[in-house]
Design an enzyme around this catalytic site. Structure first.
Site, PDB file in Angstrom:
ATOM      1  N   ASP A   1      -5.727 -33.671  -8.627  1.00  0.00           N
ATOM      2  CA  ASP A   1      -6.320 -33.345  -7.324  1.00  0.00           C
ATOM      3  C   ASP A   1      -5.297 -32.673  -6.402  1.00  0.00           C
ATOM      4  O   ASP A   1      -4.711 -33.309  -5.532  1.00  0.00           O
ATOM      5  CB  ASP A   1      -6.859 -34.632  -6.691  1.00  0.00           C
TER       6      ASP A   1
ATOM      7  N   HIS B   1      -9.693 -31.337  -3.254  1.00  0.00           N
ATOM      8  CA  HIS B   1     -10.915 -31.509  -2.464  1.00  0.00           C
ATOM      9  C   HIS B   1     -10.694 -31.175  -0.996  1.00  0.00           C
ATOM     10  O   HIS B   1     -11.649 -30.898  -0.272  1.00  0.00           O
ATOM     11  CB  HIS B   1     -11.499 -32.914  -2.658  1.00  0.00           C
TER      12      HIS B   1
ATOM     13  N   SER C   1      -6.110 -38.160   2.424  1.00  0.00           N
ATOM     14  CA  SER C   1      -6.171 -37.263   1.268  1.00  0.00           C
ATOM     15  C   SER C   1      -5.141 -36.150   1.423  1.00  0.00           C
ATOM     16  O   SER C   1      -5.117 -35.456   2.438  1.00  0.00           O
ATOM     17  CB  SER C   1      -7.565 -36.661   1.138  1.00  0.00           C
TER      18      SER C   1
END
Length: 706
Positions: free
Chosen positions: A221, A84, A642
């Site tokens: 991810d 992402h 992240s």
């Protein structure tokens, strides 16, 4: 103020014990007590190997494009981050014919690696406390505007100084501890960053909004980029076909050894923002005027977006990234407010603030500096304009192309073209960005936002054009939006807009932008003076907390500077039952079997085939005998983390952090040791997908996992 800062320094230095697990610690001044706890829990590196010198572990961690974190994993500058985090780069290279979001991408050679406009990675070189220097320059007696000017001035001085040593360096100065301290950080930015590998979105974003912020997770991810450098200096350089892969002095050793329950785990990254010193009054404002507004407005907007995206592949490609960015903190806001109320955080904060009152009364320290009654009055006064401002910005500033253009011509940042010495021939012209937006979606979102805003705020905060909507269009927002598109020159492709043209001065798009900005600036004016005094009170409150709890080390709130968090691998109680600390291939296949009922659980048949294997070879965990996908630690995490590398006690890479858990979404303001968890993708799952799906042999050889 001098007395207050002196007391704050004493509070930071009189430390005898640490709060285990909680914390986003700056590394250059890591408290000895924290380092000792880390060692007791299984960290085996020396502090020098963690921070000092060109081969320090901190040097493998990067700020990824100003919104995420990443880690260098090879001698040729490969960078792992989350899928992402690379989402917009992947989207920008995608077309209906070559849809890298849908189908993934693998560059089999250096020449096939894809450059990315406006992306970068930044390495932290050094950090130092410059509070005393700013105090001598008079910062303690300045308002916020003059503080910022002084900080900018010192930033320029320090940047000029480091550039004499290395012209590729620059310095940022950031406030810490609510502005009681200031640290200067030296960075080196590399702006030639190329996309190397990504799996399909079905796996990189597996579970979608259904699983976002939830446990258990099976999301792979990750995405892979490469840093390119000047071939002569191995230093930063603007994009050039002649640039070569960057060769770092240190990269992360990728581990195939896995982890066990209770093992030491550490993340290093760039957490964006926490507010754990925030007062009970500030938390109430956040809950009611910010989170609730964000959840409501984005919910309306996203319903329109997803309907158009599901009807057209071309529209989906244009809006995939925008929708993901919007929905992420839509769900976060819902979850945070749920936690605030269920845990009773406002009441707990109020009780803690009563302790501070009693401590002030009994010791006389900082008495009169923190005025809770005044703080409450200020927050009560700022509520209405703050609530309205959040509705305004969520409704219009983040909604679409028409207002984006309208606000620019109304005075917020459009480039004037034409001869500089002849204003009559100067003009505005929007670049053709038709690949980034869709007219039907843009129009329907704008109409929905106009209606929603009018229903939620006091009539005195309606822009002037609302009278036109009422009298000329009988409150039909769709007709009004059609009128804007038809009559305004803003959406006319290639149109040269002459600002001094009398006809343009009456353009409905210009009027639309000006009317919204009139309300926007009026609200900012109402808020400005109050927010400055609130910031001062919150700064005093942080100071009081550190002084009162001077037997404990205190980390500063996150501010997108490098931070370290440590803890252990482990589960928690989820709905009264053990959550488990890892997920397996079997659990992913089980979800895929429900893909016909839950769209977020759909994936390509090859993915189900790969994850249904009877033998996962070297990617099988030696302890459990399972192919492990994602895992839990009690490391501290927030937005910006992240892509943060997750290390074991030897400083080896075992995973990439990508999420927190729904049960502790209030952790930005309150860290619950029992519930707060960091969700990471197991690095063996990453390598498995690179190997078995991507057949990325050259990258696996380069990474050399052990």
């Amino acid at each position: 103020m001098m007395k207050k800062i002196a007391l704050f320094i004493i509070g930071l230095t009189m430390l005898t014990q640490a709060k285990a697990d909680e914390g986003m610690w700056t590394i250059y001044n890591l408290p000895p007590q924290v380092y000792e706890i880390m060692q007791n829990e299984g960290f085996t590196m020396t502090y020098n190997d963690l921070y000092y010198g060109e081969t320090a572990l901190k040097n493998v961690v990067v700020n990824f494009s100003g919104y995420c974190s990443g880690v260098v994993v090879s001698p040729d500058g490969l960078v792992f981050t989350n899928h992402h985090c690379g989402f917009e780069a992947i989207r920008s290279h995608s077309t209906v014919e070559h849809d890298y979001m849908l189908n993934g991408f693998y560059a089999k050679t250096y020449e096939e690696e894809l450059p990315n406009k406006d992306m970068f990675v930044s390495f932290m070189v050094d950090q130092a406390d410059v509070t005393d220097r700013l105090v001598k320059m008079g910062i303690e007696n300045m308002d916020n505007m003059h503080r910022e000017l002084l900080i900018d001035s010192l930033t320029n001085i320090l940047t000029d100084s480091v550039k004499r040593i290395d012209k590729t360096l620059h310095v940022n100065i950031d406030p810490f501890y609510e502005g009681n301290r200031y640290y200067a950080t030296t960075y080196q930015d590399f702006t030639d960053l190329r996309l190397v590998f990504t799996i399909p979105k079905s796996m990189g974003k597996y579970g979608g909004e259904t699983d976002n912020w939830m446990w258990p997770r099976q999301t792979c991810d990750f995405s892979v980029f490469r840093i390119y450098a000047d071939p002569k200096t191995n230093g930063p350089a603007e994009y050039s076909k002649d640039n070569v892969p960057y060769h770092p002095k240190r990269w992360a050793q990728v581990s195939m050894q896995g982890y066990k329950d209770g093992d030491f785990a550490m993340t290093i990254g760039y957490p964006g923002s926490t507010e754990r010193y925030l007062s009970s009054y500030g938390i109430k404002l956040m809950r009611d005027a910010q989170n609730a507004v964000r959840a409501q407005v984005r919910g309306v907007k996203q319903e329109v977006m997803i309907r158009h995206m599901r009807a057209s592949e071309a529209v989906r490609i244009k809006y995939d990234s925008k929708y993901a960015q919007s929905s992420n903190y839509w769900k976060n806001s819902i979850g945070m407010n749920k936690c605030i109320d269920s845990i009773g955080i406002i009441q707990q904060k109020a009780a803690f603030e009563q302790r501070i009152r009693q401590w002030q009364d009994s010791t006389g320290v900082l008495k009169g500096w923190v005025n809770f009654d005044r703080m409450k009055a200020l927050y009560d006064k700022i509520y209405e304009p703050s609530f309205t401002l959040y509705n305004l910005t969520e409704s219009f500033f983040r909604s679409g192309e028409f207002f984006n253009r309208a606000r620019k011509v109304a005075g917020q940042g459009i480039e004037v073209k034409g001869p500089k010495d002849n204003p009559k021939k100067q003009y505005y012209q929007f670049d053709d960005n038709s690949e980034e937006w869709d007219e039907a979606l843009d129009k329907e979102v704008l109409a929905a936002m106009l209606k929603n805003y009018a229903e939620r705020v006091d009539a005195k905060y309606l822009p002037k054009f609302y009278s036109t909507i009422k009298t000329k269009f009988n409150n039909d927002y769709t007709r009004y939006v059609d009128y804007l598109y038809k009559k305004s020159v803003l959406m006319k492709k290639g149109k040269k807009i002459k600002f001094n043209d009398k006809k343009f001065r009456n353009d409905p798009g210009l009027k639309f932008g000006e009317d919204i900005l009139d309300i926007y600036y009026d609200l900012l004016t109402q808020i400005h003076g109050i927010s400055e005094e609130i910031a001062t009170q919150e700064r005093y409150l942080c100071d009081a907390v550190v002084r009162m709890e001077q037997d404990q080390p205190h980390y500063s709130d996150a501010n997108f500077t490098m931070r370290l968090s440590y803890g252990q691998v482990g589960e928690y109680l989820l709905n009264g039952q053990p959550s488990g600390y890892y997920t397996t291939a079997e659990s992913l296949v089980e979800k895929m079997n429900r893909g016909d009922k839950i769209i977020d659980y759909m994936a390509e048949p090859i993915m189900k085939e790969l994850l249904s294997a009877s033998d996962f070879g070297p990617y099988t965990d030696k302890t459990t005998g399972k192919m492990q996908l994602c895992f839990l630690t009690n490391n501290d995490i927030t937005g910006g983390n992240s892509g943060s590398p997750m290390f074991n006690g030897k400083g080896e890479l075992i995973g990439l952090a990508f999420d927190g858990n729904w049960d502790s979404l209030s952790s930005d303001i309150f860290f619950d040791k029992q519930l707060a968890r960091c969700i990471g993708v197991d690095i063996r799952f990453v390598l498995f997908m690179m190997d078995r799906w991507g057949h990325a042999d050259r990258l696996l050889k380069e990474i050399n996992a052990q």
